[in-house]
Design a protein around this motif. Structure first.
Motif, PDB file in Angstrom:
ATOM      1  N   ASP A 264       0.837  -1.215   0.000  1.00 31.93           N
ATOM      2  CA  ASP A 264       0.000   0.000   0.000  1.00 31.93           C
ATOM      3  C   ASP A 264       0.865   1.255   0.000  1.00 31.93           C
ATOM      4  O   ASP A 264       0.606   2.205  -0.731  1.00 31.93           O
ATOM      5  N   SER A 265       1.906   1.256   0.845  1.00 29.75           N
ATOM      6  CA  SER A 265       2.721   2.467   0.974  1.00 29.75           C
ATOM      7  C   SER A 265       3.494   2.731  -0.318  1.00 29.75           C
ATOM      8  O   SER A 265       3.740   3.876  -0.673  1.00 29.75           O
ATOM      9  N   ARG A 268       0.838   4.366  -2.918  1.00 30.24           N
ATOM     10  CA  ARG A 268       0.160   5.636  -2.662  1.00 30.24           C
ATOM     11  C   ARG A 268       0.723   6.714  -3.584  1.00 30.24           C
ATOM     12  O   ARG A 268       1.931   6.786  -3.772  1.00 30.24           O
ATOM     13  N   ASN A 269      -0.178   7.508  -4.149  1.00 30.18           N
ATOM     14  CA  ASN A 269       0.223   8.573  -5.084  1.00 30.18           C
ATOM     15  C   ASN A 269       0.951   8.051  -6.321  1.00 30.18           C
ATOM     16  O   ASN A 269       1.859   8.687  -6.834  1.00 30.18           O
ATOM     17  N   THR A 270       0.576   6.862  -6.760  1.00 22.62           N
ATOM     18  CA  THR A 270       1.087   6.363  -8.039  1.00 22.62           C
ATOM     19  C   THR A 270      -0.117   6.051  -8.917  1.00 22.62           C
ATOM     20  O   THR A 270      -1.258   6.219  -8.497  1.00 22.62           O
ATOM     21  N   LYS A 271       0.146   5.545 -10.111  1.00 24.55           N
ATOM     22  CA  LYS A 271      -0.961   5.202 -11.022  1.00 24.55           C
ATOM     23  C   LYS A 271      -1.622   3.878 -10.633  1.00 24.55           C
ATOM     24  O   LYS A 271      -2.641   3.491 -11.203  1.00 24.55           O
ATOM     25  N   GLU A 273      -3.904   1.755  -8.334  1.00 27.79           N
ATOM     26  CA  GLU A 273      -4.993   2.020  -7.368  1.00 27.79           C
ATOM     27  C   GLU A 273      -5.116   0.868  -6.374  1.00 27.79           C
ATOM     28  O   GLU A 273      -5.202  -0.284  -6.785  1.00 27.79           O
ATOM     29  N   CYS A 365       5.359   0.266 -10.638  1.00 31.57           N
ATOM     30  CA  CYS A 365       5.001   1.685 -10.433  1.00 31.57           C
ATOM     31  C   CYS A 365       5.551   2.561 -11.547  1.00 31.57           C
ATOM     32  O   CYS A 365       5.054   3.664 -11.771  1.00 31.57           O
TER      33      CYS A 365
END
Ligand code: PLP
Length: 366
Positions: A264-265, A268-271, A273, A365
């Protein structure tokens, strides 16, 4: 280096002494079959019930049978309709058809892929007899909302907990909230046997008795067949193995959660989901699933790097050929349709290393 999707070998090596001894004992005792009268079966049933904090556990041959026996024990059959989510393993709807009832599909929630509670009520009619929420991927469905609807319309609730051994919903283990909870102990599940196995759990002694009878030719006492049942017994070897592995389940679930947090970490803030467990729930990450836009590209990267993955599930149940007779279109289940095209399941097992998770995360990512 290859990263497997799941690794049952590491687990066996770690528990080899205990598991081999358990298997040996069953063979020495010739305690192969026997259902409730088998001491290994009874011991596991009691321990699993204790683990969940519920009165009764009835072992059976597999998780699909568990759902079918649950429906029969609750008197669901011909002419009845049963509400099931549009995305699950086919067992959920298969069991409904197997007892002569009709599966009625409901779309799923975008945030955790469990049944969308806002879309259940419109599918309820006079024929509706039960709801089978599925705690998919180890996320808990919204049980308060489901139980409220069940109460309002006098419906029965069977929690398909095959992917959720130990998942919590507001302090309770899932499987203990509805009228019956069903579990699969297929080898790859969070608590897995060394072959097929399953069980159902309930707090109601009448339901427990009925289920026990159905699973063992309609008899509780040998040769006293009160009804026609079937043969769906948990066998001694599987029960003994499960009893050993149950002692490690909490620890394994904790490690799965830790691994999911690392994934999850990274996302986060990547493409990429991620899905999110509902507040008040503790998931057990049977699978770690993300949504990606260009799935084929990601699949290619994973394959090139020798990283195993899965898709759970590529086709929503109502769109399978098996249910073509229901004449559904993709517009009937827009979320399931969208999600099924984007989901991908990444390696997830308790012993998966942080290094491997970071490697997989960084790789996709980009
Ligand atoms: C695995 C699974 C089942 C069926 O279990 P079996 O033991 O393979 O019959 C049922 N429902 C769900 C959601 C599952 O993942």
């Amino acid at each position: 280096m290859k990263i497997p999707f799941a690794d049952l070998h590491i687990q066996y090596v770690k528990l080899k002494n205990e598991i081999d001894a358990a298997i040996n004992n069953v063979i020495q005792d010739l305690a192969f079959v026997g259902g409730y009268n088998n001491k290994y079966v009874r011991s596991f049933e009691e321990n699993f019930a204790k683990f969940l904090d519920i009165k009764y556990c009835v072992g059976c041959a597999n998780g699909t049978d568990a759902i079918e026996i649950a429906l029969k024990a609750l008197g669901v059959g011909t002419g009845d309709e049963v509400i099931v989510p549009a995305i699950s393993w086919i067992s959920t709807s298969e069991a409904v058809s197997a007892v002569g009832a009709k599966p009625v599909f409901v779309d799923i929630s975008k945030s955790d892929c469990t049944i969308d509670i806002r879309k259940i009520e419109e599918k309820i009619n006079k024929k509706t007899k039960a709801i089978i929420p599925v705690h998919l991927y180890g996320f808990s469905a919204d049980m308060d909302a489901i139980m409220q609807l069940a109460k309002k319309y006098s419906l029965l609730v069977i929690e398909d907990s095959a992917q959720a051994h130990g998942t919590e919903y507001k302090g309770k283990k899932v499987g203990t909230i509805g009228h019956i909870g069903t579990f699969s102990f297929y080898p790859g599940k969070n608590l897995g046997a060394y072959g097929d196995a399953g069980c159902l759990v309930t707090n109601d002694d009448k339901i427990m008795n009925k289920a026990r009878m159905i699973a063992n030719h309609g008899q509780i006492v040998k040769h006293q067949h009160e009804i026609e049942g079937r043969n769906s017994r948990l066998d001694g070897l599987q029960a003994a193995i499960l009893d050993v592995k149950l002692r490690y389940l909490d620890e394994w679930n904790q490690l799965r959660r830790k691994n999911a947090e690392i994934y999850d970490s990274l996302f986060r803030n990547t493409k990429i989901e991620i899905f999110k467990a509902q507040t008040g729930t503790v998931p057990v990450y049977h699978l770690y699933v993300v949504k990606v836009k260009e799935r084929e590209g990601i699949e290619k990267i994973l394959k090139e790097n020798n990283i195993e993955f899965g898709i759970h599930y590529p086709t929503p149940l109502p769109f399978l050929k098996a249910y073509s007779y229901l004449n559904h279109s993709t517009a009937d289940f827009p979320v399931a349709d969208e999600v099924s095209k984007k989901i991908i399941s990444l390696p997830m097992f308790p012993e998966l290393s942080k290094e491997d998770i970071v490697r997989i995360g960084n790789m996709i990512c980009k």
